[in-house]
Motif scaffolding. Structure first.
Motif, mmCIF file in Angstrom:
data_model
loop_
_atom_site.group_PDB
_atom_site.id
_atom_site.type_symbol
_atom_site.label_atom_id
_atom_site.label_comp_id
_atom_site.label_asym_id
_atom_site.label_seq_id
_atom_site.Cartn_x
_atom_site.Cartn_y
_atom_site.Cartn_z
ATOM 1 N N LYS A 9 -6.420 8.313 4.248
ATOM 2 C CA LYS A 9 -6.380 6.946 3.735
ATOM 3 C C LYS A 9 -7.731 6.568 3.135
ATOM 4 O O LYS A 9 -8.718 7.312 3.243
ATOM 5 C CB LYS A 9 -5.989 5.969 4.845
ATOM 6 C CG LYS A 9 -4.565 6.170 5.342
ATOM 7 C CD LYS A 9 -4.160 5.111 6.345
ATOM 8 C CE LYS A 9 -2.708 5.282 6.767
ATOM 9 N NZ LYS A 9 -2.262 4.238 7.726
ATOM 10 N N ASP B 257 0.816 -1.210 0.000
ATOM 11 C CA ASP B 257 0.000 0.000 0.000
ATOM 12 C C ASP B 257 0.856 1.270 0.000
ATOM 13 O O ASP B 257 0.372 2.358 -0.285
ATOM 14 C CB ASP B 257 -0.908 0.027 1.229
ATOM 15 C CG ASP B 257 -2.088 -0.918 1.077
ATOM 16 O OD1 ASP B 257 -2.371 -1.316 -0.066
ATOM 17 O OD2 ASP B 257 -2.708 -1.261 2.089
ATOM 18 N N TRP C 125 -12.922 8.673 2.219
ATOM 19 C CA TRP C 125 -11.602 9.029 2.748
ATOM 20 C C TRP C 125 -11.660 9.097 4.262
ATOM 21 O O TRP C 125 -12.655 9.544 4.842
ATOM 22 C CB TRP C 125 -11.142 10.389 2.205
ATOM 23 C CG TRP C 125 -10.887 10.420 0.732
ATOM 24 C CD1 TRP C 125 -11.682 10.954 -0.235
ATOM 25 C CD2 TRP C 125 -9.745 9.882 0.055
ATOM 26 N NE1 TRP C 125 -11.125 10.775 -1.479
ATOM 27 C CE2 TRP C 125 -9.932 10.122 -1.332
ATOM 28 C CE3 TRP C 125 -8.600 9.212 0.467
ATOM 29 C CZ2 TRP C 125 -9.001 9.729 -2.291
ATOM 30 C CZ3 TRP C 125 -7.671 8.810 -0.478
ATOM 31 C CH2 TRP C 125 -7.880 9.070 -1.839
ATOM 32 N N ARG D 245 -7.108 1.210 3.902
ATOM 33 C CA ARG D 245 -5.883 0.920 3.166
ATOM 34 C C ARG D 245 -5.300 2.224 2.637
ATOM 35 O O ARG D 245 -6.020 3.195 2.400
ATOM 36 C CB ARG D 245 -6.163 -0.011 1.966
ATOM 37 C CG ARG D 245 -7.002 -1.235 2.247
ATOM 38 C CD ARG D 245 -6.246 -2.289 3.005
ATOM 39 N NE ARG D 245 -5.152 -2.841 2.232
ATOM 40 C CZ ARG D 245 -5.239 -3.974 1.520
ATOM 41 N NH1 ARG D 245 -6.372 -4.646 1.474
ATOM 42 N NH2 ARG D 245 -4.182 -4.440 0.879
ATOM 43 N N ASP D 246 -3.979 2.239 2.417
ATOM 44 C CA ASP D 246 -3.370 3.338 1.664
ATOM 45 C C ASP D 246 -3.689 3.165 0.182
ATOM 46 O O ASP D 246 -4.042 4.108 -0.496
ATOM 47 C CB ASP D 246 -1.853 3.368 1.871
ATOM 48 C CG ASP D 246 -1.463 3.958 3.218
ATOM 49 O OD1 ASP D 246 -2.130 4.905 3.642
ATOM 50 O OD2 ASP D 246 -0.514 3.462 3.828
#
Length: 589
Positions: free
Chosen positions: A558, A109, A553, A577-578
């Motif tokens: 992220k 990620d 977001w 998750r990134d």
């Protein structure tokens, strides 16, 4: 003469009786015993004793039996073996497995820039050429030409002897080793068993991570070149899944024939199937070796295991080697560039440069010389040896552990990864909370997609290669038993790309043109990361492909997403998750 012969027979019988090995029998009062644990084949109907003659079966532990599967905590449902003490240990280990994998692939990620900063690489290592498709690149400022996502994750895995293998869970092997040891120590001691399996897990898992040097392909800036590459990947993925379907169909036909055959024919067929399965597994392992051996050349993993189970990111990154070079297909070009110190300018003009994430893992099992038996501190400590009981890992004890590990644990004990996995369905209140946070101007079709996706959380098991046969739930049979997938999951479900297709099909009434991750990267139209809307998808292709659905977001920038996860939930879940991945696609306006 007959008297003399009879006397000789009795004498010989006495000699053999003196050689019998007596299996130790353990008193099991400390843990409750199931009311009836059958240990012998059922009697024929005419041989069943009368009510007065019946006696209750008593469970007798053996080294080749998962003994703690027969003991339950007080108040546990004894009809569900996954609730037994063995089931509890199995759960702990599978969660440990999945957290380990999640920690490793969390690095996927990251952007190369983030990874370089964590691992101590100079910024120059991630600087490529100008990419007109990257909004962060200024054509007049080379300092902005950083590569902002990994193209591939190159994974190589070895066993304790350094031989290339496929990624797998050694949980059953670990529990088999601990089972044999505790059989000779105290079959009732769950704390001893649990501490032993956790020690074996830590000593059998190590990994290192790095990133490759920059390499350039023949051309990827044109949409046509990129489309051709993704189409080829999609075709290869669909071909692999077609083979899986064909194998499942063949197995189903064989099972049908076996059901109709006589008992003798059935035994012969089972032996044939076992041989075929062994040949298939050997071929699969050989193919796996050929896939990963190039990526493993020139790299070493420390012999000392990470006892912190790789949970502290900073400590893990401090041990990252800087010498691993990956990318089998581009390896020759990368080595040539490194030797000459120059980069082909013609490639440079057609490609902004790529970087791969390189993951090297070691998982010890029970077949290799330097496997679990070698690193077992408990079993090899001579202070733990007892006369007439535990005497270390003798060939007989090793064989007992291997025999137990080779059993069908789902059929015999009712526990597999898919039956143990945690499920987390959302309540209507939780779903409504997410829905109320959606942008007011979001289209109704996108809202319907998000609601349907959220409502599926915890309800669709993960199954590798699983694709929907119909929209909605009624004709898909999610959760029914089917042939185990590559990780032993036996509940019918969907994989990540199959889930995306199913959600869109169920809401819009139309199937997407592709059902693979690479194919999804060709669907719809590209969208800038900063312009993602709920319902858009984010895709990573390659050996460790994955696709997620954008939800919103988070406050720290992220991505909160919905996806079919092969992690410890083995189901649809909501996570953060990134996801700095190459492809961002919108499938509807």
């Amino acid at each position: 003469m007959m008297v003399i012969i009879g006397g000789c027979i009795f004498k010989i019988s006495d000699l053999y009786q003196s050689q019998l090995i007596v299996t130790p029998v353990f008193e099991t009062k400390a843990l409750p015993v199931p009311p009836s644990v059958p240990i012998n084949p059922p009697l024929a109907e005419e041989a069943i004793p009368s009510v007065e003659e019946k006696t209750e079966d008593i469970f007798q532990p053996t080294p080749e039996e998962l003994n703690l599967a027969h003991f339950f905590p007080e108040g546990a449902d004894q009809s569900d073996i996954s609730q037994s003490y063995a089931g509890k240990a199995f759960t702990e280990l599978t969660i440990q497995d999945q957290e380990w994998m999640n920690n490793i692939y969390a690095y996927a990620d990251m952007t190369p820039e983030q990874f370089a900063a964590k691992s101590g690489h100079a910024r120059s290592k991630i600087m490529g050429s100008y990419n007109p498709k990257d909004d962060l690149h200024d054509p007049d400022n080379p300092d902005t030409w950083a590569i902002h996502s990994f193209r591939n994750i190159r994974t190589s895995v070895t066993d304790g002897d350094g031989n290339p293998i496929s990624v797998y869970s050694n949980v059953i092997e670990i529990m088999s080793v601990a089972n044999v040891y505790t059989y000779f120590k105290d079959v009732r001691d769950y704390d001893l068993f649990l501490s032993h399996v956790m020690l074996l897990w830590e000593k059998s898992h190590t990994y290192s991570i790095d990133m490759s040097d920059i390499y350039y392909c023949e051309g990827c800036l044109s949409e046509e070149d990129e489309r051709k590459r993704l189409e080829q990947e999609a075709a290869e993925e669909e071909a692999r899944q077609a083979i899986i379907i064909a194998n499942e169909s063949s197995l189903a036909n064989e099972n049908s024939l076996a059901d109709e055959s006589s008992e003798a024919d059935e035994i012969e067929l089972n032996e044939s199937e076992s041989e075929s399965e062994n040949v298939y597994q050997e071929q699969e392992e050989q193919e796996s070796v050929s896939r990963v051996i190039t990526a493993s050349e020139g790299a070493e993993i420390s012999e000392e295991p990470k006892t912190e189970t790789v949970s502290a990111e900073e400590e893990t990154m401090a041990e990252i080697p800087a010498t691993i070079i990956a990318s089998p297909s581009e390896m020759e070009a990368v080595e040539t560039q490194a030797e000459s110190g120059a980069i082909d300018s013609s490639l440079n003009e057609r490609c902004p440069g790529h970087i791969d994430l390189l993951v090297k893992m070691r998982i010890r099992g029970i077949k290799e010389k330097n496997g679990l038996f070698k690193v077992d501190t408990y079993g090899n400590q001579q202070d733990n040896f007892e006369e007439g009981r535990w005497q270390g890992w003798t060939p007989e004890r090793i064989e007992s552990a291997r025999t137990l590990a080779s059993q069908d644990w789902y059929q015999r004990y009712g526990i597999t990864l898919s039956t143990i996995s945690m499920r987390n369905p959302l309540s209507e209140y939780e779903i409504q909370e997410y829905m109320e946070r959606l942008p007011e101007d979001l289209s109704q079709i996108r809202k319907d997609i998000i609601r349907f996706a959220l409502s599926s959380v915890g309800k669709v098991p993960y199954y590798w290669g699983g694709k929907a046969s119909a929209p909605d739930y009624s004709r898909n049979g999610f959760g029914t038993l089917i042939t185990p997938d590559d990780k032993g999951r036996i509940l019918k479900g969907l994989d990540c790309s199959g889930w995306i297709n199913w959600v869109y099909w169920s809401v819009t009434g139309s199937r997407l043109p592709y059902e693979s991750t690479s194919g999804l990267a060709l669907c719809g139209s590209p969208v800038n990361r900063n312009h993602l809307k709920p319902g858009d998808i984010i895709i990573r292709t390659g050996e460790d492909a994955h696709v997620i659905m954008f939800l919103e977001w988070t406050e720290d920038g992220k991505i909160r997403c919905i996806h079919e996860s092969s992690g410890n939930v083995n189901n649809v879940t909501v996570s953060v998750r990134d996801a700095n991945w190459p492809y961002y696609r919108k499938l509807i306006d």
